[in-house]
Each structure stands twice: as structure tokens, then as C-alpha cells.
Design a protein around this motif. Structure first.
Motif, PDB file in Angstrom:
ATOM      1  N   ASP A   1      32.809  31.122  45.030  1.00 51.02           N
ATOM      2  CA  ASP A   1      33.847  32.152  45.143  1.00 51.02           C
ATOM      3  C   ASP A   1      34.514  32.448  43.792  1.00 51.02           C
ATOM      4  O   ASP A   1      35.728  32.613  43.705  1.00 51.02           O
ATOM      5  CB  ASP A   1      34.883  31.766  46.185  1.00 51.02           C
TER       6      ASP A   1
ATOM      7  N   ARG B   1      34.665  34.893  40.210  1.00 48.31           N
ATOM      8  CA  ARG B   1      34.434  36.242  39.705  1.00 48.31           C
ATOM      9  C   ARG B   1      34.001  36.141  38.252  1.00 48.31           C
ATOM     10  O   ARG B   1      34.319  35.168  37.576  1.00 48.31           O
ATOM     11  CB  ARG B   1      35.718  37.069  39.767  1.00 48.31           C
TER      12      ARG B   1
ATOM     13  N   TYR C   1      30.941  37.254  35.032  1.00 46.13           N
ATOM     14  CA  TYR C   1      29.636  37.793  34.655  1.00 46.13           C
ATOM     15  C   TYR C   1      28.835  36.745  33.883  1.00 46.13           C
ATOM     16  O   TYR C   1      29.375  35.761  33.374  1.00 46.13           O
ATOM     17  CB  TYR C   1      29.777  39.053  33.811  1.00 46.13           C
TER      18      TYR C   1
ATOM     19  N   GLY D   1      38.623  31.842  38.746  1.00 45.79           N
ATOM     20  CA  GLY D   1      38.870  31.437  40.127  1.00 45.79           C
ATOM     21  C   GLY D   1      39.535  30.077  40.164  1.00 45.79           C
ATOM     22  O   GLY D   1      40.220  29.669  39.223  1.00 45.79           O
TER      23      GLY D   1
ATOM     24  N   GLY E   1      36.940  40.878  36.213  1.00 42.43           N
ATOM     25  CA  GLY E   1      36.667  41.990  37.120  1.00 42.43           C
ATOM     26  C   GLY E   1      36.526  41.529  38.559  1.00 42.43           C
ATOM     27  O   GLY E   1      37.060  40.493  38.945  1.00 42.43           O
ATOM     28  N   GLU E   2      35.763  42.279  39.331  1.00 40.40           N
ATOM     29  CA  GLU E   2      35.524  41.955  40.746  1.00 40.40           C
ATOM     30  C   GLU E   2      34.097  41.486  40.921  1.00 40.40           C
ATOM     31  O   GLU E   2      33.187  41.984  40.275  1.00 40.40           O
ATOM     32  CB  GLU E   2      35.776  43.183  41.618  1.00 40.40           C
ATOM     33  N   GLY E   3      33.878  40.535  41.805  1.00 37.36           N
ATOM     34  CA  GLY E   3      32.536  40.046  42.060  1.00 37.36           C
ATOM     35  C   GLY E   3      32.003  39.259  40.868  1.00 37.36           C
ATOM     36  O   GLY E   3      32.755  38.818  40.000  1.00 37.36           O
TER      37      GLY E   3
END
Length: 89
Positions: free
Chosen positions: A29, A31, A33, A48, A83-85
Motif C-alpha cells: 500500500d 505510493r 514510482y 506511506g 503522487g497517486e498509485g
């Protein structure tokens, strides 16, 4: 929330390192890159829960089956960069 930037050196490009790091991060969980750098390293930015970051760091020290991790550098990062994800670029 905690955030860290990792620089992974060794045989880490062309061995599914980024995709595998993404799978690990999503399972935890997190976020952020993973991206290849021009000098042959992989950069991973993750944000996170601190315990999840610690688990990701353990995984980054060994990487996927076909990788060979020679060194891992870590620095604190700004979680807003994540960012997100979690994406691979």
C-alpha cells in the motif's frame, strides 16, 4: 506518512526490477514510482507507512530472481512527490 528515495545499483535493468518493485509496493500500500536511470541504476521513490517502507527496503536489497543488487542507497524524500498509485517509467 514517511517517504524515501532509493538508488539501486547492480544488475537491475532488463531483469523486471521496476515491475517487481511496483508489485511489492502495491502489496504494501505504498505510493510512488520506479524508474531506470541513465547510469544503470534504478531509482525508487516510495511513500506511506514507515513499517511498509522498511519491508520494501528489505526487498530492494535483493530484488527479483534475475537481478543482482550490489548497493542500495536511501535518502529521505518528500511524500508529495509520490503522487497517486505506484508507476514504472
Amino acid at each position: 506518512m514517511s517517504a524515501a528515495r532509493y538508488y539501486v545499483s547492480g544488475k537491475v535493468q532488463g531483469v523486471w526490477f521496476r515491475a517487481s518493485a511496483r508489485e511489492q509496493a502495491l502489496a504494501l500500500d505504498l505510493r510512488g514510482y520506479a524508474r531506470n536511470l541513465a547510469d544503470g541504476r534504478v531509482e525508487v521513490l516510495a511513500a506511506g507507512d514507515a513499517a511498509a517502507l522498511a519491508r520494501l527496503e528489505i526487498w530492494l536489497r535483493r530484488g527479483p530472481v534475475n537481478a543482482r543488487v550490489d548497493a542500495l542507497a536511501r535518502e529521505d524524500a518528500d511524500g508529495a512527490e509520490a503522487g497517486e498509485g505506484f508507476v514504472c517509467s
